[in-house]
Design an enzyme around this catalytic site. Structure first.
Site, PDB file in Angstrom:
ATOM      1  N   ARG A 199       0.828  -1.206   0.000  1.00 46.29           N
ATOM      2  CA  ARG A 199       0.000   0.000   0.000  1.00 46.29           C
ATOM      3  C   ARG A 199       0.863   1.255   0.000  1.00 46.29           C
ATOM      4  O   ARG A 199       0.554   2.252  -0.658  1.00 46.29           O
ATOM      5  CB  ARG A 199      -0.921  -0.028   1.221  1.00 46.29           C
ATOM      6  N   ASN A 206      -3.450   8.645   4.539  1.00 46.47           N
ATOM      7  CA  ASN A 206      -2.189   7.933   4.763  1.00 46.47           C
ATOM      8  C   ASN A 206      -1.915   7.590   6.226  1.00 46.47           C
ATOM      9  O   ASN A 206      -0.903   6.951   6.530  1.00 46.47           O
ATOM     10  CB  ASN A 206      -1.019   8.762   4.221  1.00 46.47           C
TER      11      ASN A 206
END
Length: 323
Positions: free
Chosen positions: A65, A97
């Site tokens: 990711r 994030n």
């Protein structure tokens, strides 16, 4: 003896680089970029990743990711690793994030590489290699990538608006990935990375109540799976739900889950709900080898997004700080 998997991976990379217009040479990305300047670079990264994942297999999803969130903003330049300062809020502090994991693995590899060959191996290359090694560790396809990316000098929170949100439908995903040069099939293949890892309740709870003017619960969720998601969310917004039944194993179970209407995010389930992508999902659910082939090809292509070479970037001494 020739390793057929490695040979296939190398041929695949050469083909993608040629068709993508990536050049070979002193100033371009190369498979053997560190062969003279830091010959142990790949081994150090791989050993660091494997050691970390042996202790915590869930970090494989984090590394994959991280690579995606890096490449989709400003290209594959390690901008996602930069810490915020009093004068700048960096990408990693964006809500999109905050759940990223695995930074310590990158730091560990970078520390070892700086001892071995100071100022040579970029953080951007470490991120790309770590994602590749994490996929293989988790049982996914083996592939290789060219090296030579430089680290970027920009990391700003406002850039994260270009990350696909979890509520996007198939058409929106096709459009956003298309802006980066990916086809609908490549988008679906890359979405298959969700075979690893989890989603937080905050990213899918909108599907479970007051969904729209007609439905309380998203009609595209299997009723029993909706109950499972509701139980997860009863533990709070940060409660985690695996994307499929084998969260630490790279396989095609994610696509079978979509067919069962057990996709966790709207952006997952839409891939089977849309006529433009349903056939691709079905093909990958039936044929894991096809998924692996298309996924590794798309990952190599992603690792080449807007890479910085030469004076366009730098090799950071510390991955968390621009030089």
């Amino acid at each position: 003896m020739i390793n057929v998997d490695n040979l296939f991976g190398a041929v695949l990379v050469v083909w993608i680089m040629v068709t993508s217009g990536i050049r070979f040479g002193a100033d371009g990305l190369r498979m053997d970029y560190y062969i003279m300047s830091c010959p142990l670079a790949e081994l150090i990264v791989k050993n660091t990743v494997n050691t970390a994942l042996q202790s915590d297999p869930t970090l494989a999803a984090g590394l994959v990711r991280m690579h995606f969130h890096d490449c989709f903003l400003e290209g594959c330049d390690a901008s996602v690793l930069v810490d915020s300062t009093k004068d700048n809020t960096a990408e990693k502090d964006s809500p999109a994030n905050l759940s990223l994991r695995g930074y310590e693995i990158i730091d560990d590899a970078k520390d070892q590489l700086e001892q071995q060959c100071p100022g040579v191996v970029s953080c951007a290359d470490i991120v790309a290699m770590a994602a590749r090694d994490a996929i293989f560790f988790a049982g996914g396809p083996v592939y290789d990538i060219p090296k030579g990316r430089k680290d970027g000098r920009r990391s700003k929170i406002e850039d994260t608006r270009n990350l696909p949100p979890p509520f996007f439908n198939s058409s929106q995903l096709i459009g956003m990935f298309g802006q980066h040069g990916f086809s609908a099939q490549e988008m679906v293949a890359l979405s298959g990375a969700h075979t690893l890892g989890v989603a937080r309740c905050s990213s899918f709870k909108s599907r479970l109540s007051n969904f729209d003017s007609t439905h309380d619960v998203d009609p595209n969720i299997d009723s029993n799976f909706a109950k499972t998601l509701s139980r997860t969310c009863s533990r709070g917004d940060n409660a985690e739900q695996p994307f499929d039944t084998s969260r630490n194993t790279f396989d095609n179970d994610y696509f079978n889950a979509l067919i069962r209407k057990a996709g966790v995010l709207t952006s997952d389930q839409t891939l089977y709900g849309s006529t433009r992508t349903r056939g691709i999902v079905s093909s990958y659910a039936l044929n894991q080898a096809m998924f692996f082939f298309d996924f590794q090809r798309a990952m190599i292509k992603m690792s080449l997004l807007d890479v910085k070479e030469g004076s366009q970037g730098e090799v950071r001494q510390n991955c968390r700080q621009i030089n």
